[in-house]
Design a protein around this motif. Structure first.
Motif, PDB file in Angstrom:
ATOM      1  N   LEU A 222     -21.568 -20.863   6.565  1.00 59.56           N
ATOM      2  CA  LEU A 222     -21.399 -21.516   7.857  1.00 59.56           C
ATOM      3  C   LEU A 222     -22.459 -21.037   8.840  1.00 59.56           C
ATOM      4  O   LEU A 222     -22.967 -21.813   9.641  1.00 59.56           O
ATOM      5  CB  LEU A 222     -19.996 -21.252   8.412  1.00 59.56           C
ATOM      6  CG  LEU A 222     -18.833 -21.700   7.515  1.00 59.56           C
ATOM      7  CD1 LEU A 222     -17.504 -21.328   8.136  1.00 59.56           C
ATOM      8  CD2 LEU A 222     -18.897 -23.192   7.245  1.00 59.56           C
ATOM      9  N   MET A 223     -22.765 -19.751   8.791  1.00 59.24           N
ATOM     10  CA  MET A 223     -23.852 -19.153   9.576  1.00 59.24           C
ATOM     11  C   MET A 223     -24.530 -18.148   8.659  1.00 59.24           C
ATOM     12  O   MET A 223     -23.923 -17.136   8.299  1.00 59.24           O
ATOM     13  CB  MET A 223     -23.315 -18.442  10.829  1.00 59.24           C
ATOM     14  CG  MET A 223     -22.751 -19.364  11.882  1.00 59.24           C
ATOM     15  SD  MET A 223     -22.033 -18.461  13.294  1.00 59.24           S
ATOM     16  CE  MET A 223     -23.513 -17.895  14.146  1.00 59.24           C
ATOM     17  N   PRO A 224     -25.776 -18.417   8.242  1.00 55.66           N
ATOM     18  CA  PRO A 224     -26.465 -17.468   7.357  1.00 55.66           C
ATOM     19  C   PRO A 224     -26.626 -16.109   8.033  1.00 55.66           C
ATOM     20  O   PRO A 224     -26.603 -16.014   9.264  1.00 55.66           O
ATOM     21  CB  PRO A 224     -27.827 -18.111   7.118  1.00 55.66           C
ATOM     22  CG  PRO A 224     -27.833 -19.414   7.808  1.00 55.66           C
ATOM     23  CD  PRO A 224     -26.578 -19.549   8.611  1.00 55.66           C
ATOM     24  N   LEU A 225     -26.788 -15.075   7.233  1.00 48.40           N
ATOM     25  CA  LEU A 225     -27.008 -13.741   7.798  1.00 48.40           C
ATOM     26  C   LEU A 225     -28.210 -13.788   8.730  1.00 48.40           C
ATOM     27  O   LEU A 225     -29.263 -14.306   8.368  1.00 48.40           O
ATOM     28  CB  LEU A 225     -27.270 -12.719   6.691  1.00 48.40           C
ATOM     29  CG  LEU A 225     -26.054 -12.151   5.984  1.00 48.40           C
ATOM     30  CD1 LEU A 225     -26.487 -11.231   4.856  1.00 48.40           C
ATOM     31  CD2 LEU A 225     -25.138 -11.428   6.939  1.00 48.40           C
ATOM     32  N   GLY A 226     -28.029 -13.267   9.930  1.00 46.93           N
ATOM     33  CA  GLY A 226     -29.128 -13.261  10.880  1.00 46.93           C
ATOM     34  C   GLY A 226     -28.752 -12.556  12.153  1.00 46.93           C
ATOM     35  O   GLY A 226     -27.632 -12.073  12.321  1.00 46.93           O
ATOM     36  N   GLN A 227     -29.701 -12.529  13.085  1.00 49.39           N
ATOM     37  CA  GLN A 227     -29.483 -11.956  14.406  1.00 49.39           C
ATOM     38  C   GLN A 227     -29.157 -13.115  15.343  1.00 49.39           C
ATOM     39  O   GLN A 227     -29.906 -14.066  15.457  1.00 49.39           O
ATOM     40  CB  GLN A 227     -30.733 -11.223  14.877  1.00 49.39           C
ATOM     41  CG  GLN A 227     -30.538 -10.546  16.197  1.00 49.39           C
ATOM     42  CD  GLN A 227     -31.766  -9.753  16.616  1.00 49.39           C
ATOM     43  OE1 GLN A 227     -32.784  -9.742  15.939  1.00 49.39           O
ATOM     44  NE2 GLN A 227     -31.663  -9.086  17.749  1.00 49.39           N
TER      45      GLN A 227
ATOM     46  N   GLY B 128     -22.994 -12.861   9.718  1.00 46.76           N
ATOM     47  CA  GLY B 128     -22.939 -14.038   8.858  1.00 46.76           C
ATOM     48  C   GLY B 128     -21.509 -14.521   8.742  1.00 46.76           C
ATOM     49  O   GLY B 128     -20.559 -13.744   8.860  1.00 46.76           O
ATOM     50  N   TRP B 129     -21.354 -15.823   8.530  1.00 51.56           N
ATOM     51  CA  TRP B 129     -20.030 -16.439   8.407  1.00 51.56           C
ATOM     52  C   TRP B 129     -20.056 -17.324   7.180  1.00 51.56           C
ATOM     53  O   TRP B 129     -20.966 -18.134   6.997  1.00 51.56           O
ATOM     54  CB  TRP B 129     -19.747 -17.254   9.664  1.00 51.56           C
ATOM     55  CG  TRP B 129     -18.323 -17.658   9.902  1.00 51.56           C
ATOM     56  CD1 TRP B 129     -17.311 -17.773   8.998  1.00 51.56           C
ATOM     57  CD2 TRP B 129     -17.762 -18.017  11.166  1.00 51.56           C
ATOM     58  NE1 TRP B 129     -16.152 -18.170   9.616  1.00 51.56           N
ATOM     59  CE2 TRP B 129     -16.411 -18.330  10.947  1.00 51.56           C
ATOM     60  CE3 TRP B 129     -18.281 -18.113  12.455  1.00 51.56           C
ATOM     61  CZ2 TRP B 129     -15.559 -18.739  11.973  1.00 51.56           C
ATOM     62  CZ3 TRP B 129     -17.437 -18.514  13.466  1.00 51.56           C
ATOM     63  CH2 TRP B 129     -16.090 -18.824  13.226  1.00 51.56           C
TER      64      TRP B 129
ATOM     65  N   TRP C 214     -14.718 -15.998   6.170  1.00 50.60           N
ATOM     66  CA  TRP C 214     -15.032 -14.601   6.443  1.00 50.60           C
ATOM     67  C   TRP C 214     -16.165 -14.514   7.454  1.00 50.60           C
ATOM     68  O   TRP C 214     -17.197 -15.164   7.280  1.00 50.60           O
ATOM     69  CB  TRP C 214     -15.499 -13.896   5.180  1.00 50.60           C
ATOM     70  CG  TRP C 214     -14.475 -13.818   4.096  1.00 50.60           C
ATOM     71  CD1 TRP C 214     -14.125 -14.812   3.213  1.00 50.60           C
ATOM     72  CD2 TRP C 214     -13.670 -12.687   3.753  1.00 50.60           C
ATOM     73  NE1 TRP C 214     -13.155 -14.364   2.354  1.00 50.60           N
ATOM     74  CE2 TRP C 214     -12.859 -13.062   2.666  1.00 50.60           C
ATOM     75  CE3 TRP C 214     -13.569 -11.399   4.268  1.00 50.60           C
ATOM     76  CZ2 TRP C 214     -11.956 -12.193   2.079  1.00 50.60           C
ATOM     77  CZ3 TRP C 214     -12.659 -10.533   3.681  1.00 50.60           C
ATOM     78  CH2 TRP C 214     -11.868 -10.931   2.595  1.00 50.60           C
ATOM     79  N   GLN C 215     -15.994 -13.701   8.494  1.00 54.53           N
ATOM     80  CA  GLN C 215     -17.071 -13.356   9.414  1.00 54.53           C
ATOM     81  C   GLN C 215     -17.458 -11.907   9.120  1.00 54.53           C
ATOM     82  O   GLN C 215     -16.604 -11.023   9.121  1.00 54.53           O
ATOM     83  CB  GLN C 215     -16.617 -13.465  10.862  1.00 54.53           C
ATOM     84  CG  GLN C 215     -16.284 -14.883  11.296  1.00 54.53           C
ATOM     85  CD  GLN C 215     -15.971 -14.933  12.770  1.00 54.53           C
ATOM     86  OE1 GLN C 215     -16.808 -14.592  13.600  1.00 54.53           O
ATOM     87  NE2 GLN C 215     -14.742 -15.338  13.104  1.00 54.53           N
ATOM     88  N   LEU C 216     -18.727 -11.686   8.851  1.00 51.73           N
ATOM     89  CA  LEU C 216     -19.222 -10.353   8.527  1.00 51.73           C
ATOM     90  C   LEU C 216     -20.166  -9.912   9.637  1.00 51.73           C
ATOM     91  O   LEU C 216     -21.090 -10.651  10.007  1.00 51.73           O
ATOM     92  CB  LEU C 216     -19.953 -10.364   7.192  1.00 51.73           C
ATOM     93  CG  LEU C 216     -19.150 -10.923   6.010  1.00 51.73           C
ATOM     94  CD1 LEU C 216     -20.011 -11.033   4.771  1.00 51.73           C
ATOM     95  CD2 LEU C 216     -17.929 -10.071   5.745  1.00 51.73           C
ATOM     96  N   ASN C 217     -19.931  -8.724  10.162  1.00 55.76           N
ATOM     97  CA  ASN C 217     -20.690  -8.252  11.310  1.00 55.76           C
ATOM     98  C   ASN C 217     -21.201  -6.828  11.076  1.00 55.76           C
ATOM     99  O   ASN C 217     -20.485  -5.983  10.563  1.00 55.76           O
ATOM    100  CB  ASN C 217     -19.798  -8.256  12.555  1.00 55.76           C
ATOM    101  CG  ASN C 217     -20.584  -7.923  13.799  1.00 55.76           C
ATOM    102  OD1 ASN C 217     -21.572  -8.577  14.101  1.00 55.76           O
ATOM    103  ND2 ASN C 217     -20.126  -6.924  14.528  1.00 55.76           N
TER     104      ASN C 217
END
Length: 136
Positions: free
Chosen positions: A107-112, A120-121, A130-133
Motif C-alpha cells: 500500500l505504501m512501499p518502504l520509504g521516508q 511501509g504499509w 500491517w504498518q511497519l515503522n
C-alpha cells in the motif's frame, strides 16, 4: 476510587480456511511469539474437519485470536484496521516488509514519508494490513 476490571480487549482475526497458516506465518516472523492454544473442528462440527475452531497466539507479548469461519462472508479485512509494528532497526523493518509483502499488496512501499525515516504499509497474502515503522 478506581475499580479493577477483568475486561480484556483482544484483536480477533476471522479467516475462511487459512487461519492456521496465517497464525504460523505470523509467529515465525517475531522473536517473542507463540501459539498459545488451538481448538479444531471435529468430524461433526459446522467447520471443515481439522480447521481452526478457535486459536490464540501472541506476537511480542500481544495476544490475538483467530478462527476459520464455516460461513462465507461478503467481507474480508480492510486496511482501515491494521497492525502497527515499531521496528527496532532497519534490518528488522526490511525483513518484515519483505515477508509480509510476499504474495501481498504494497500500500505504501518502504520509504521516508516525513513523519518517519522509514515506513511501509502492506496487506499480506491473507488480507491482514500491517504498518511497519522505524522510529527516528
Amino acid at each position: 476510587m478506581e475499580i479493577a476490571s477483568s475486561q480484556k480487549i483482544t484483536t480477533f482475526l476471522m479467516f475462511e480456511g487459512d487461519a492456521e497458516e496465517a497464525m504460523t506465518f505470523y509467529v515465525s516472523l517475531f522473536d517473542d511469539a507463540e501459539v498459545v492454544h488451538i481448538t479444531r473442528y471435529g468430524a461433526g462440527g459446522p467447520g471443515k474437519e481439522g480447521s481452526v475452531q478457535h486459536a490464540t497466539f501472541s506476537l511480542a507479548g500481544q495476544q490475538f485470536m483467530c478462527v476459520d469461519s464455516p460461513a462465507q462472508h461478503d467481507f474480508t479485512f480492510t486496511p482501515s484496521m491494521s497492525l502497527f509494528v515499531q521496528c527496532a532497526n532497519e534490518a528488522e523493518i526490511d525483513r518484515l516488509f519483505a515477508a509480509l509483502a510476499e504474495r501481498g499488496t504494497e500500500l505504501m512501499p518502504l520509504g521516508q514519508y516525513g513523519f518517519s525515516p522509514r515506513f511501509g504499509w502492506v496487506n499480506d497474502r491473507f488480507g491482514v494490513s500491517w504498518q511497519l515503522n522505524l522510529p527516528a
